[in-house]
Every structure is written in C-alpha cells, then in structure tokens.
Design a protein around this motif. Structure first.
Motif, short mmCIF file in Angstrom:
data_model
loop_
_atom_site.label_atom_id
_atom_site.label_comp_id
_atom_site.label_asym_id
_atom_site.label_seq_id
_atom_site.Cartn_x
_atom_site.Cartn_y
_atom_site.Cartn_z
N PRO A 2 28.66 7.53 5.30
CA PRO A 2 29.17 8.60 4.44
C PRO A 2 30.06 8.03 3.34
O PRO A 2 30.87 7.16 3.59
CB PRO A 2 29.98 9.47 5.40
N GLU A 3 29.92 8.53 2.14
CA GLU A 3 30.76 8.08 1.05
C GLU A 3 31.80 9.15 0.76
O GLU A 3 31.84 10.19 1.40
CB GLU A 3 29.88 7.79 -0.17
N MET A 71 34.62 8.56 9.50
CA MET A 71 33.25 8.70 9.99
C MET A 71 32.57 7.35 10.21
O MET A 71 31.57 7.26 10.89
CB MET A 71 32.40 9.50 8.99
N LEU A 72 33.08 6.28 9.56
CA LEU A 72 32.41 4.98 9.59
C LEU A 72 30.92 5.17 9.33
O LEU A 72 30.54 5.84 8.38
CB LEU A 72 32.68 4.25 10.91
N MET A 73 30.05 4.61 10.15
CA MET A 73 28.61 4.67 9.86
C MET A 73 27.93 5.92 10.41
O MET A 73 26.88 6.33 9.90
CB MET A 73 27.90 3.44 10.46
N ALA A 104 34.32 24.01 14.90
CA ALA A 104 34.10 22.75 14.17
C ALA A 104 33.86 21.67 15.21
O ALA A 104 34.64 21.49 16.15
CB ALA A 104 35.33 22.40 13.33
N VAL A 105 32.73 20.97 15.06
CA VAL A 105 32.36 19.94 16.03
C VAL A 105 32.20 18.60 15.31
O VAL A 105 31.42 18.49 14.37
CB VAL A 105 31.03 20.29 16.74
N GLY A 106 32.96 17.63 15.79
CA GLY A 106 32.82 16.27 15.27
C GLY A 106 31.89 15.48 16.17
O GLY A 106 32.18 15.28 17.35
N PHE A 107 30.73 15.08 15.62
CA PHE A 107 29.75 14.31 16.40
C PHE A 107 29.88 12.82 16.10
O PHE A 107 29.91 12.42 14.92
CB PHE A 107 28.32 14.75 16.06
N ASN A 108 29.93 12.03 17.16
CA ASN A 108 29.96 10.56 17.02
C ASN A 108 31.05 10.07 16.07
O ASN A 108 30.89 9.07 15.39
CB ASN A 108 28.60 10.04 16.54
N VAL A 109 32.15 10.81 16.02
CA VAL A 109 33.27 10.39 15.18
C VAL A 109 33.93 9.19 15.87
O VAL A 109 34.45 9.31 16.97
CB VAL A 109 34.30 11.53 15.02
N PRO A 110 33.87 8.01 15.25
CA PRO A 110 34.33 6.81 15.96
C PRO A 110 35.84 6.58 15.89
O PRO A 110 36.40 5.95 16.77
CB PRO A 110 33.59 5.67 15.25
#
Ligand SMILES: [Zn+2]
Length: 288
Positions: A2-3, A71-73, A104-110
């Motif tokens: 994500p940019e 979000m990283l990758m 609000a759901v954060g998926f794979n937020v590292p």
C-alpha cells in the motif's frame, strides 16, 4: 505494498464511519493490543478521528489512546455493517473495532501498537516522517531541503525514504521518475534543482489524483488500483511499473527493470526517455 494514497483513502473511509461514535466491541489477536484492552479498556471510549501520516494510520480514541498501525506489504482495513459477511477470512482478522453502526476490521495488519500522544511522538519511524505529500499544506521547501541533504543517494532510493518526504511507495517511485524523464539511478547531487522540483510536484500530483472522491470505492479500503496515466482501462493504468520488456508508451523502447538500494526494491524505467546523463529536459506528464 500500500502506498500513501491507499492509506489516506483507508483512513478517510474509517474516519467517516467511526468518528464521533462509541466503541461497543474491541477484539485483537495481537498480544500487545489485548493487554492494553485489559488494562485500560477500549469499549466505551469515543473514536475521535482516524488519520493517515505517510504510510501509517492512527485511530484516536478519547482519553489519550491512539492505535498506530502500518500495513507493510499485506495489511488492509475494511468497513462493514454489523452482521455483514466479510470479504476476507476470519483467521486473517487482527484487529476489530465496532460501533453501533459499523465494524472496522484490520486484516493481516502486521504492525499495530497502542500509544499516548507522548509515546507516539517518541515512536521511531513515526516521529521522523518527512513532509506528507498528501497534507493539505504540503511543506515543499522542507521536502526539497531534505532531499538535497542526501547528495550521494540515488533518487530512486531517496523517493522511498519516508524521513525525507512521506507517502511514496514502490509503484509511484518508478512512475514519478518516468514522468519527469529522470533516470532513477542518478544521484541527487547530479540533479538540477528544477529536476528535483519536478519529482516533488509530480509525486504530489499523482498521489492527490488518487485520493479524489471518485477514486475510492468506500467499502473495501485497499484495492491496489492506481491511476497515473489517466486512462480508463486498468491494464493501461501505469507508465512503466511492472512493464519490463514491454514497449515504452512514449517511444516504444523496451522498459527495463533492476533491483535498487539495500532493500532491493525493483525499479522500472525507460532507458531512452530516462537517460543516465540527464541530458533530456524534464518532460511533463499529466495526471488524472
Ligand atoms: Zn521511452
């Protein structure tokens, strides 16, 4: 990855859905976050605002509590109505913030951490961010000064360095250099001031063009779709990124690619439009 524009749109969507509302449920599988939930409680706090800073997102809760995420990758935030089916698997859920009206759901937020305003100001990587290209009042002078302070850096590396200016990711890096006719492997010391100014103004133009009201789709907040060529066909949406071996859209020369910098991020460029000598006068490519 994500940019800056993607994070900006995600933050805007979350802000509109959540700001001013009371948290009715909070869940996380990230151990650091659940510990804070036990200690001080998230449920009952009001969400004050959601903001993007470079590629970071901050969710501000009442009582000086801030959820910082990156979000990283792989990460993304989605907004759903309570009871609505998720578009991602439940096992990918990392953080869930629910109000009476939205989830609000954060998926794979590292990367996700709770902060106070004071601890956030000390957080490394966040407290050193350069001027945000998506800020309403972008500090161009500071951005240019910081770029010029890295005289020996290759411009393709410098554009990704978030402490110089923040918001550019790997896709935009190649697109911005192409738009200005600048070879991404040239060192900053070899660039004319007007070339640096072209890079900075084009970066802002491209990022802003991707956060207009019509560019987001409101529900899924990360799509990866970007517009820099101003064409409707998604296949045609980028000038050089991921187009190795394909003809340059301006001169038909095959696009090249190579890993660049210690992080070995792939850079794409046209060897004819972006010579290493920098002999070609900057060209302008319209966005949007
Ligand atoms: Zn070309």
């Amino acid at each position: 990855m994500p940019e800056g524009d993607t994070i900006y749109r995600a933050a805007r969507t979350l802000h509109r859905a959540l700001a001013g509302h009371v948290v009715t449920k909070f869940e996380s599988v990230l151990p650091k976050l659940t510990r804070v939930d036990f200690d001080s409680g998230i449920v009952g706090r009001t969400i004050e605002k959601v903001e993007a800073e470079g590629k970071w997102m901050t969710i501000h809760f009442s009582g000086d509590l801030i959820l910082l995420s990156h979000m990283l990758m792989s990460g993304s935030w989605h907004i759903y109505r309570p009871g609505e089916a998720w578009q991602r698997r439940a096992v990918d859920m990392r953080i869930l913030v629910e109000t009476a009206s939205f989830v609000a759901v954060g998926f794979n937020v590292p990367v996700a951490e709770f902060h106070t305003a004071a601890s956030l100001a000390r957080r490394s990587g966040f407290n050193t961010l350069g001027p945000s290209l998506l800020a309403e009042e972008f500090d161009e002078v500071t951005a240019l000064t910081r770029l010029q302070s890295r005289a020996e850096e290759e411009i393709g590396v410098a554009l990704l360095t978030q402490s110089l200016m923040s918001g550019i990711g790997n896709v935009y890096k190649s697109e911005i250099c192409f738009a200005c006719g600048i070879n991404p492997f040239r060192r900053i010391s070899a660039l004319k001031k007007q070339e640096l100014e072209c890079l900075v103004s084009t970066a802002r133009k491209f990022l802003l063009a991707n956060v207009t009201e019509s560019s987001g789709d409101g529900i899924v907040t990360y799509t990866g779709m970007r517009r820099t060529t101003g064409r409707a066909n998604p296949e045609d949406r980028l000038w050089v990124y991921h187009r190795r071996g394909e003809p340059c859209r301006k001169c038909d020369t095959p696009i090249e690619s190579r890993k660049q910098g210690i992080d070995a991020r792939t850079t794409f460029w046209c060897p004819a439009c972006q010579p290493t000598s920098g002999a070609i006068i900057q060209r302008s490519v319209a966005a949007g």
